[in-house]
Write an enzyme that holds these catalytic residues in place. Structure first.
Site, PDB file in Angstrom:
ATOM      1  N   SER A   1      -2.582  37.156 -22.953  1.00 20.03           N
ATOM      2  CA  SER A   1      -3.443  35.983 -23.331  1.00 20.03           C
ATOM      3  C   SER A   1      -3.550  36.040 -24.878  1.00 20.03           C
ATOM      4  O   SER A   1      -2.286  36.031 -25.383  1.00 20.03           O
ATOM      5  CB  SER A   1      -4.848  36.047 -22.662  1.00 20.03           C
ATOM      6  OG  SER A   1      -5.484  34.616 -22.858  1.00 20.03           O
TER       7      SER A   1
ATOM      8  N   ASP B   1       0.268  29.507 -13.858  1.00 19.61           N
ATOM      9  CA  ASP B   1      -0.908  29.848 -15.163  1.00 19.61           C
ATOM     10  C   ASP B   1      -0.815  28.425 -15.856  1.00 19.61           C
ATOM     11  O   ASP B   1       0.127  28.270 -16.464  1.00 19.61           O
ATOM     12  CB  ASP B   1      -0.342  30.851 -16.134  1.00 19.61           C
ATOM     13  CG  ASP B   1      -1.170  31.238 -17.172  1.00 19.61           C
ATOM     14  OD1 ASP B   1      -2.077  30.366 -17.494  1.00 19.61           O
ATOM     15  OD2 ASP B   1      -0.823  31.906 -17.953  1.00 19.61           O
TER      16      ASP B   1
ATOM     17  N   HIS C   1      -2.881  32.894 -14.394  1.00 19.47           N
ATOM     18  CA  HIS C   1      -3.026  33.818 -15.712  1.00 19.47           C
ATOM     19  C   HIS C   1      -3.146  35.181 -15.251  1.00 19.47           C
ATOM     20  O   HIS C   1      -2.978  35.918 -16.428  1.00 19.47           O
ATOM     21  CB  HIS C   1      -4.276  33.183 -16.590  1.00 19.47           C
ATOM     22  CG  HIS C   1      -4.331  33.446 -18.004  1.00 19.47           C
ATOM     23  ND1 HIS C   1      -3.265  32.975 -18.872  1.00 19.47           N
ATOM     24  CD2 HIS C   1      -5.240  33.964 -18.696  1.00 19.47           C
ATOM     25  CE1 HIS C   1      -3.459  33.574 -19.949  1.00 19.47           C
ATOM     26  NE2 HIS C   1      -4.441  34.213 -20.152  1.00 19.47           N
TER      27      HIS C   1
END
Length: 711
Positions: free
Chosen positions: A567, A648, A680
């Protein structure tokens, strides 16, 4: 440094084969003493959601185990007798399989829970008898009490046990749940697959928008304890989700103590929803005789998690002050329901608490918060805002209060969650469950040490190291340098089932991680420092933290180190690939931002991008380009493993594909691992094993460590 031709050829051939190559995920759990590994992690029992009975004698809680063959987690409910003189004390009994979200009835004689009936999540009740001490090994089967056509998302029982709040995902123009079910069925049977959108969200987190909203309903139990097939809608006219998507829960709604009113939070933003954080707290009569009333319309930032006082005179809730900012500090606000007067309870506490509970006498609020690398439980005085820490090192993942007892689900970097019983003041904690104990006796983990150093602007920054399993003084070890995501988050002293440092320590790596500027738990100014400066202050902290770690810990081999991140940590991995690649033998990037400008137009929650980049790209393009990794591809040189998943929608897979394209076109050794069925996060057991096997192989390849070498 030029890449070796042999390494380039080897990586290129491996990449060509990736179209059909699949990492072996055969499960072969090690027995006997051994270094901790992913197969240990994926099979651990996960203890959560502790609920003390009203008299404090029993605790009901959830345990998630892994059915590896079926590639899924399996939920069960356990009950533990806490009476020390009882024969059953200290022996948790599994009372329900395939069930979750357990709650006690008001009289403490029954358990309510969610479980499927014909594939639909329904509310059930399990009677435990009318004796002073339950025989937990002998009880009747659960009784289904709801019979609706749609899944129950969340629920909450009323204090008087007459009503229950229920959240369903419905079409707002449907008057009944049956109407929504009929429309869903018709869509499933329609041979045309297109969907026409007229506003955002088109998709959120990992789900395409289908026109349905989470709405709040109430239902009354009849004389037989049953609920009607059609509950009463309370959130009529609210064009928002209760609880919020994608991660909301029952802490976002509550009954008044007298059961006559209900409080909930929701964001009503219309077409501006993807760039708004303006949640408000509402009150509605339990009989739905009038429309919900907005109690926080004066604040355009986030108001949430309503909690009434035991006497019903005060409503406590959490409130941010900055509109459009999801990582602002949550202050605790007290609303006098008679006068409408509001005051901040904790103005001197520079931490951001989560959802709260309250003591029976109304004198103390309880909440957890990040705090300098820990995640403890705190008590906050409702009169003067004085804050008392109730738990020691580690993380409190859940807690429950009953009388003078406090029960906590606690973990740390060396131990997964178990339950601990303490006084209401947090004193004399005693471990009362020992799940995974036998496995932990055999699976050796690395020791942990936190350290501090002068970071950006000479401000104090914290990090920690994890020693490799079977660490020996005088030896040096390769390093996994982990960069956390968020970015407003932290690598705390807590157990994780995704980025767990012990999986690397078990492979013979030392682990270093830094809670750079932007991390939580160090004051709001420290958290705020990252906004508009993603590639600035945090990078300075990472550089200085790496230097400090190498100086302090002689066992770190700075010449055999790889950096990994997900991320925001993935963004930073792409960023350092161009601007700070000298220390690294390899990089691992999971779901990172490769092109900041394209990210704005691809992602779901625009408020985040606009806050972090101080505007939109069409008004302030320079802000998006200032720290944009794509602009430094010409300087990339370090071998990289790119991981990105098809579901995602927070950082879409096009970001990972773009990075892999850049690596391949530049001739840099690289591989790409993708999961079409993950979001994610990588959550499915087999995928988790595959993820870790691929990452570990990549680290071993470039640090010169053999996979068969003993730690």
């Amino acid at each position: 440094m030029k890449l070796l031709i042999a390494a380039l050829l080897s990586a290129s051939l491996a990449t060509i084969a990736m179209a059909t190559d699949v990492v072996n995920t055969t499960f072969d759990k090690t027995t006997g003493p051994h270094a901790f590994n992913i197969r240990d992690l994926v099979m651990m029992d996960r203890v959560s959601d502790p609920q003390l009975s009203p008299d404090g004698r029993y605790v009901a809680f959830g345990v998630r185990s892994t059915d590896y063959a079926a590639n899924k987690g399996v939920n069960a409910i356990y009950v533990l007798d806490l009476a020390y003189r009882s024969k059953a004390a200290g022996k948790p009994i599994k009372v329900l399989d395939n069930a979750s979200s357990v709650r006690w009835s008001a009289d403490g004689r029954s358990l309510y829970y969610l479980a499927p009936a014909d594939g639909v999540a329904q509310l059930w009740r399990l009677g435990l008898g009318n004796r002073d001490a339950f025989d937990l090994t002998k009880h009747a089967d659960g009784v289904q009490v709801s019979h609706t056509s749609l899944d129950i998302n969340e629920y909450k029982l009323s204090p008087d046990a007459k009503h229950v709040l229920l959240s369903y995902e419905v079409f707002k123009d449907c008057a009944t749940l049956a109407c929504t079910k009929a429309r869903v069925d018709a869509r499933d049977n329609d041979k045309a697959s297109g969907t026409l959108y007229t506003k955002l969200f088109v998709r959120h987190w990992d789900t395409w928008a289908n026109g349905r909203r989470n709405q709040l309903f109430v239902a009354s139990f009849d004389s037989n304890g049953q609920l009607p097939a059609e509950p009463t809608l309370l959130s009529r006219g609210i064009d928002g989700d209760i609880p919020s998507k994608p991660f909301g829960d029952e802490s976002e709604f509550a009954f008044a103590p007298d059961g006559r009113s209900v409080y909930f939070d929701a964001r009503v933003a219309g077409a501006s929803e993807p760039w708004s954080t303006n949640f408000d707290v509402y009150r509605v009569p339990v009989d739905a005789s009038s429309a919900p009333q907005n109690l926080t319309a004066d604040n355009k930032a986030w108001d949430a998690y309503p909690l009434p006082s035991p006497d019903g005179k005060t409503l406590y809730y959490l409130a941010m002050k900055t509109p459009g900012f999801e990582a602002d500090r949550f202050a605790i606000v007290a609303l006098d329901l008679a006068t409408g007067t509001k005051r901040e309870v904790d103005p001197r506490w520079d931490r951001s608490p989560g959802s709260m509970t309250i003591s029976a006498d109304g004198k103390a609020l309880y909440a957890t918060a990040d705090d300098e690398g820990q995640h403890p439980l705190f008590a906050i005085s409702t009169t003067n805002g004085e804050v008392t820490r109730l738990s020691g090192a580690g993380a409190v993942e859940g807690y429950s209060l009953a009388g003078d007892k406090l029960l906590m689900a606690r973990d740390d970097l060396k131990h997964p969650a178990d339950l601990y019983l303490a006084s209401a003041a947090g004193s004399h904690p005693k471990q009362v469950t020992h799940f995974n104990a036998d496995d932990l006796k055999n699976a050796k983990v690395g020791d942990v040490e936190f350290f501090k150093f002068p970071g950006w602007n000479n401000e104090t920054v914290q990090g920690y190291v994890v020693k490799p399993v079977d660490y020996q003084p005088g030896k040096t070890y390769p390093v996994a340098f982990i960069i956390h995501g968020g970015p407003q988050g932290a690598m705390n002293n807590e157990w994780s089932y995704r980025w767990n440092p012990q999986t690397y320590a078990g492979q013979g790596f030392a682990v270093v991680t830094i809670n750079f500027h932007g991390s939580t738990g160090y004051g709001q100014a420290f958290t705020d420092a990252i906004s508009g400066d993603w590639g600035g202050k945090p990078l300075d902290d990472l550089k200085l933290g790496w230097k400090a770690a190498l100086s302090k810990y002689s066992f770190l081999d700075g010449n055999r180190a790889c950096a990994l991140g997900a991320s925001y940590g993935g963004y930073m991995t792409y960023w350092i690939a161009g601007v700070w690649n000298q220390p690294w033998k390899c990089l691992v990037d999971h779901d990172g931002v490769f092109d900041s400008r394209a990210m704005y137009y691809d992602t779901d929650e625009l408020w985040f991008e606009e806050k972090e980049n101080v505007g939109t790209p069409y008004d302030h393009l320079e802000n998006y380009e200032k720290f944009n990794p794509v602009n430094h591809v010409k300087d990339w040189r370090v071998p990289m493993l790119v991981i990105h998943s098809g579901n995602d929608f927070r950082i879409p897979i096009t970001q990972g594909l773009g990075a892999f394209t850049a690596l391949q076109r530049r001739g840099i050794s690289s591989e790409m691992l993708t999961f079409p069925d993950e979001n994610h996060w990588v959550l499915k057991p087999h995928n988790s094993v595959q993820w870790h096997d691929a990452v570990n192989a990549w680290l071993q390849q470039w640090t010169g460590r053999s996979s068969t070498e003993k730690p």
